[in-house]
Design a protein around this motif. Sequence first.
Motif, PDB file in Angstrom:
ATOM      1  N   ALA A  56      39.038  53.147  16.219  1.00  0.00           N
ATOM      2  CA  ALA A  56      38.281  51.961  15.821  1.00  0.00           C
ATOM      3  C   ALA A  56      38.877  50.708  16.453  1.00  0.00           C
ATOM      4  O   ALA A  56      38.152  49.820  16.916  1.00  0.00           O
ATOM      5  N   ALA A  59      38.000  50.582  20.303  1.00  0.00           N
ATOM      6  CA  ALA A  59      36.621  50.159  20.538  1.00  0.00           C
ATOM      7  C   ALA A  59      36.457  48.672  20.257  1.00  0.00           C
ATOM      8  O   ALA A  59      35.796  47.944  21.017  1.00  0.00           O
ATOM      9  N   ASP A  60      37.072  48.205  19.187  1.00  0.00           N
ATOM     10  CA  ASP A  60      36.993  46.791  18.828  1.00  0.00           C
ATOM     11  C   ASP A  60      37.624  45.917  19.910  1.00  0.00           C
ATOM     12  O   ASP A  60      37.123  44.830  20.228  1.00  0.00           O
ATOM     13  N   VAL A  63      35.250  45.356  22.795  1.00  0.00           N
ATOM     14  CA  VAL A  63      34.226  44.372  22.472  1.00  0.00           C
ATOM     15  C   VAL A  63      34.789  42.950  22.534  1.00  0.00           C
ATOM     16  O   VAL A  63      34.114  42.022  22.976  1.00  0.00           O
ATOM     17  N   LEU A  79      32.299  50.160  26.973  1.00  0.00           N
ATOM     18  CA  LEU A  79      31.873  50.748  25.713  1.00  0.00           C
ATOM     19  C   LEU A  79      30.997  51.979  25.960  1.00  0.00           C
ATOM     20  O   LEU A  79      31.114  52.986  25.243  1.00  0.00           O
ATOM     21  N   MET A 122      29.719  53.324  16.757  1.00  0.00           N
ATOM     22  CA  MET A 122      29.537  52.867  18.132  1.00  0.00           C
ATOM     23  C   MET A 122      28.315  51.954  18.265  1.00  0.00           C
ATOM     24  O   MET A 122      28.316  51.012  19.057  1.00  0.00           O
ATOM     25  N   MET A 125      29.455  48.572  17.250  1.00  0.00           N
ATOM     26  CA  MET A 125      30.272  47.956  18.291  1.00  0.00           C
ATOM     27  C   MET A 125      29.385  47.402  19.415  1.00  0.00           C
ATOM     28  O   MET A 125      29.639  46.321  19.945  1.00  0.00           O
ATOM     29  N   ARG A 126      28.335  48.133  19.730  1.00  0.00           N
ATOM     30  CA  ARG A 126      27.430  47.660  20.779  1.00  0.00           C
ATOM     31  C   ARG A 126      26.700  46.390  20.331  1.00  0.00           C
ATOM     32  O   ARG A 126      26.440  45.495  21.142  1.00  0.00           O
ATOM     33  N   ASP A 128      27.925  44.054  18.622  1.00  0.00           N
ATOM     34  CA  ASP A 128      28.844  42.927  18.777  1.00  0.00           C
ATOM     35  C   ASP A 128      28.817  42.320  20.179  1.00  0.00           C
ATOM     36  O   ASP A 128      29.290  41.205  20.383  1.00  0.00           O
ATOM     37  N   SER A 147      30.049  49.323  11.079  1.00  0.00           N
ATOM     38  CA  SER A 147      31.353  48.774  11.475  1.00  0.00           C
ATOM     39  C   SER A 147      32.425  48.970  10.419  1.00  0.00           C
ATOM     40  O   SER A 147      33.618  48.904  10.728  1.00  0.00           O
TER      41      SER A 147
END
Length: 333
Positions: A56, A59-60, A63, A79, A122, A125-126, A128, A147
């Motif tokens: 997590a 991935a964050d 972004v 991503l 995911m 995340m996209r 964001d 999230s």
Amino acid sequence: MTGRELDAAGITDPRLRAAYTRCRLLNARHGRTYFLATRLLPADRRPAVHALYGFARWADDIVDDTGAGATPAERAAALTRLDRLLRRALTGGGGADEPVVLALADTADRYAIDAAHFTDFMAAMRADLTVTDYASYADLRAYMHGSAAVIGLQMLPVLGTVTARALAAPHAAALGVAFQLTNFLRDVGEDLDRGRVYLPADLLAAHGVHRDLLLWSRRTGRHDPRITAALRTAEDLTRGVYREAEPGLAMLDPVARPCIRTAYLLYRHILDAIADGGYAVLHRRAVVSRRRRAAVAADGLARVLSARRAARRAATPAPVPCRGDTLDAKEPR
């Protein structure tokens, strides 16, 4: 300590051990509150939690990689690559060159974690990459399903429950949301620097607050009572979500319960620090004092030791009396 945790979890493959170690480092470096609570888990469950957190966090970071000069297109491509690696790893396709993905896929397999939770994460995340604000709390809550709520749901199989998992799931999801709302409130200024406002626009507008006013306060360091009132309302909303989550604590496996209870208390103390600091989150980061953190951790440790003693007693079979030790009620004393 890392080796002992991996041994306890039965993780022997050198590549996997290196992958889990990488995740643990990410947790220790970036999630101090969460990492402190994780230390209270049984050793064999910690690597899985580190893997979930590490993925997590990674991935964050993709972004939020604006400081390094990454363009939106470059972040979107990174991503997409991560999503492709994840999907392949979760379906047993192998090719997980990235250690964090390798550890996550292994954890998902060991604990039979629903792959949909990672798909939803995911997708958030996209979002964001392009969404910079939310019109209402309902809109924000829909985003936080992917999230934050799914993080609680991913954790539940690792923690274990004493009830049907379906009964504990809504509370676990709410706790993930409560933690994220706390972070949103604490990080208002930092998120604003990235062009994002996570506090719902309708909540802000109810107090006469808008993005330009937040930017003015951030830039000048000056306070405004309208902002303070909006932040206080956001705090009240967040405390309400903690109340949604609280019944789930008693539903967890007793040996895992102190860990989550400690995280629950530490994150709530962040809200206390925000209030005690006059809601100045646009100007400085609210932190929980070391003394308070230590006190909560010490209480958590005492609860861990008590739970483990109880578990050992429950696992120890009662001694079978010898025939000569049995008193026959028909015989005189």
